[in-house]
Design an enzyme around this catalytic site. Structure first.
Site, PDB file in Angstrom:
ATOM      1  N   LYS A  31       0.875  -1.179   0.000  1.00  0.00           N
ATOM      2  CA  LYS A  31       0.000   0.000   0.000  1.00  0.00           C
ATOM      3  C   LYS A  31       0.910   1.227   0.000  1.00  0.00           C
ATOM      4  CE  LYS A  31      -1.488   2.918   2.140  1.00  0.00           C
ATOM      5  NZ  LYS A  31      -1.306   4.404   1.929  1.00  0.00           N
ATOM      6  N   GLU A  44       8.827   1.067  11.491  1.00  0.00           N
ATOM      7  CA  GLU A  44       9.922   2.043  11.389  1.00  0.00           C
ATOM      8  C   GLU A  44       9.251   3.402  11.438  1.00  0.00           C
ATOM      9  OE1 GLU A  44      11.980   4.877  10.367  1.00  0.00           O
ATOM     10  OE2 GLU A  44      12.033   4.068   8.323  1.00  0.00           O
ATOM     11  N   CYS A 102      13.537  10.366   7.514  1.00  0.00           N
ATOM     12  CA  CYS A 102      13.485  10.056   8.944  1.00  0.00           C
ATOM     13  C   CYS A 102      14.871  10.059   9.560  1.00  0.00           C
ATOM     14  CB  CYS A 102      12.802   8.715   9.175  1.00  0.00           C
ATOM     15  SG  CYS A 102      13.594   7.329   8.338  1.00  0.00           S
ATOM     16  N   GLU A 136       9.897  16.188  14.266  1.00  0.00           N
ATOM     17  CA  GLU A 136      10.595  16.136  12.986  1.00  0.00           C
ATOM     18  C   GLU A 136      10.245  17.369  12.150  1.00  0.00           C
ATOM     19  OE1 GLU A 136      11.560  12.047  11.026  1.00  0.00           O
ATOM     20  OE2 GLU A 136       9.495  11.952  11.716  1.00  0.00           O
TER      21      GLU A 136
END
Length: 490
Positions: free
Chosen positions: A187, A263, A297, A394
């Site tokens: 997906k 993750e 990331c 982030e």
């Protein structure tokens, strides 16, 4: 479709199937729904792609189930050969795939080409690992029997990938799953489905049987993923994305005790000690911060620089980042492309403005430019308060906030002052200090005098709220295997 030579982007997109890829066939969504794929450099539509439904999701599980037994029984050597072919095909299609990534993701061509090479390496690595699935036999301590341990495919795997590395995140999951003998349903992010659909064709060309790799683009991600995970035939969920979504998916997987790999978010510290080689530290900072325009990331998110070199480091980093040429990724002159969309740009700008309000100073950047596309300039902030909100999440963009620290203990405390623990970067000429600090930082990966840690042969993953499990390396294959113990006497 054959993806082989460099062509204008409209020709490349025309060769990519824009339907759902289920059971080896391209089909429309069951209700005919589609969604737009947009070029971040212009804000204009590139293509319309089928938007899968819950019924389509169950059809994908049906296809994966139909292929599961035969693929699991396929000899490891044969699975290895197919993955090797996929590596060769992806490598040959490198320029076209890179152009596709530039178009739907926005990154500059050099970064996109590097991603394709990195993505292909996962296929080569797991082609080699497919023939090394472990097993052991030993005598029970009491001498009563033998302990025989074998490993089997975990089963049908649902793979959910993000938009920032649409090729590499796909192969990092598909490679080990296929090597282990699992069938998969990918997906992809709705921002970047074209790359995933092109990769599906590559697997088909490599000889992957129908139903082993299925690709389900959709704008109805929540309900579609929930339907698949609630289907008792699905036994694995692998997700890369935000911690918030990861928590929701783990709660969902708990209902049916589905094996999960997560993750999740990062908040990487980049630590520079007084004794560091500043040229090397700046080189590393440009990689760790500006790879993919900061939309990674693993991107350096918080710069902690010891007080003796903080001013010089900030000035020189601003000079380097400020010299980057901003423009569409398809231009050979561009060194910094757009961010993924307008909402992302607004989030970045909000963080920068908030840091300034809290006392930080801008050395460069900090303004949203006019014109089309979702561009944001390279930005460096100095004198950032250690408690500033920009350090707690982030940034996912080309922004470098710099905090000054005094002692080694301060650096470790600041680095660990987050719920995340994916990757850290440490620069020092003192190897003992570097290793000592690396061991004290609570994260899954450390770049010691290096601005790049990712490698298909290494275990990629984090601690704390940055995830569960590992991708890459020998560990990545084990994520798709179940251990079985047989007690036997002879």
């Amino acid at each position: 479709m054959t993806i082989s030579t460099l062509s204008p982007i409209d020709e490349i997109i025309a060769r990519v199937p824009t339907g759902l890829f289920i059971g080896g066939a391209v089909r429309s969504a069951s209700d005919g729904a589609e969604f737009d794929v947009v070029d971040p450099a212009t804000g204009k539509m590139l293509a319309r792609v089928a938007s899968g439904t819950v019924d389509d999701a169950i059809a994908a599980v049906d296809a994966a189930q139909a292929a599961a037994v035969s693929w699991a029984q396929t000899p490891p050597r044969q699975r290895s050969i197919i993955l090797s072919r996929a590596f060769e095909l992806m490598t040959a299609a490198g320029d076209d795939l890179a152009s596709l990534i530039v178009a739907e993701n926005g990154k500059i061509f050099a970064d996109a080409r590097g991603e394709v090479a990195y993505a292909a390496e996962f296929l080569r690595w797991y082609a080699e690992e497919a023939v090394r699935i472990p097993g052991t036999v030993q005598t029970a301590p009491g001498g009563t029997n033998k302990i025989l341990v074998t490993h089997h495919p975990v089963g049908i795997a649902v793979l959910v990938t993000p938009w920032n590395f649409p090729a590499a995140m796909a192969t990092r999951k598909i490679g080990p799953a296929l090597a282990a003998g699992c069938t998969v349903i990918l997906k992809p992010a709705s921002e970047t489905p074209l790359t995933a659909l092109a990769i599906a064709r590559i697997f088909e060309q490599a000889g992957v049987p129908s139903g082993v790799v299925n690709v389900l683009p959709t704008r109805r991600s929540g309900e579609v993923v929930e339907a698949m995970v609630n289907d008792g035939r699905v036994r694995k969920l692998s997700f890369t994305g935000s911690t918030e979504v990861g928590i929701t998916l783990m709660q969902l997987a708990a209902r049916t005790v589905v094996n999960t790999s997560m993750e999740l978010g990062g908040n990487a510290p980049f630590i520079v000690f007084d004794d560091a080689d500043l040229d090397e530290a700046l080189d590393g900072a440009m990689i760790a911060k500006m790879r993919n325009g900061g939309e990674a990331c693993t991107a350096a998110n918080r710069f902690y620089v010891q007080e003796g070199v903080a001013a010089e480091f900030g000035r020189r980093l601003a000079a380097r980042m400020g010299s980057l040429r901003v423009g569409p990724g398809r231009s050979n002159d561009s060194q910094l492309g757009p961010v993924i969309n307008g909402d992302a740009r607004e989030d970045i700008h909000r963080l920068v403005c908030g840091a300034v309000e809290e006392g930080a100073s801008l050395l460069i950047g900090g303004d949203i430019p006019g014109g089309e596309g979702y561009f944001y300039p390279a930005t460096v902030l100095v004198d950032v308060p250690a408690a500033s909100s920009i350090l707690n999440q982030e940034i996912f963009g080309p922004v470098a906030p710099i905090v000054t620290f005094r002692s080694e203990a301060d650096a470790v405390r600041l680095a660990n002052g987050t719920a995340f623990g994916l990757v850290s970067y440490v620069y020092t000429r003192d190897l003992a200090r570097g290793l000592r600090v690396s061991e004290q930082i609570e994260c899954g990966m450390v770049g010691l005098n290096r601005g790049l840690v990712s490698d298909p042969a290494a275990p990629f993953g984090g601690m704390k709220q940055s995830g569960i499990g590992r991708e890459g390396g020998a560990e990545g294959l084990l994520e798709y295997l179940e251990s079985q113990y047989i007690a036997v006497s002879w």
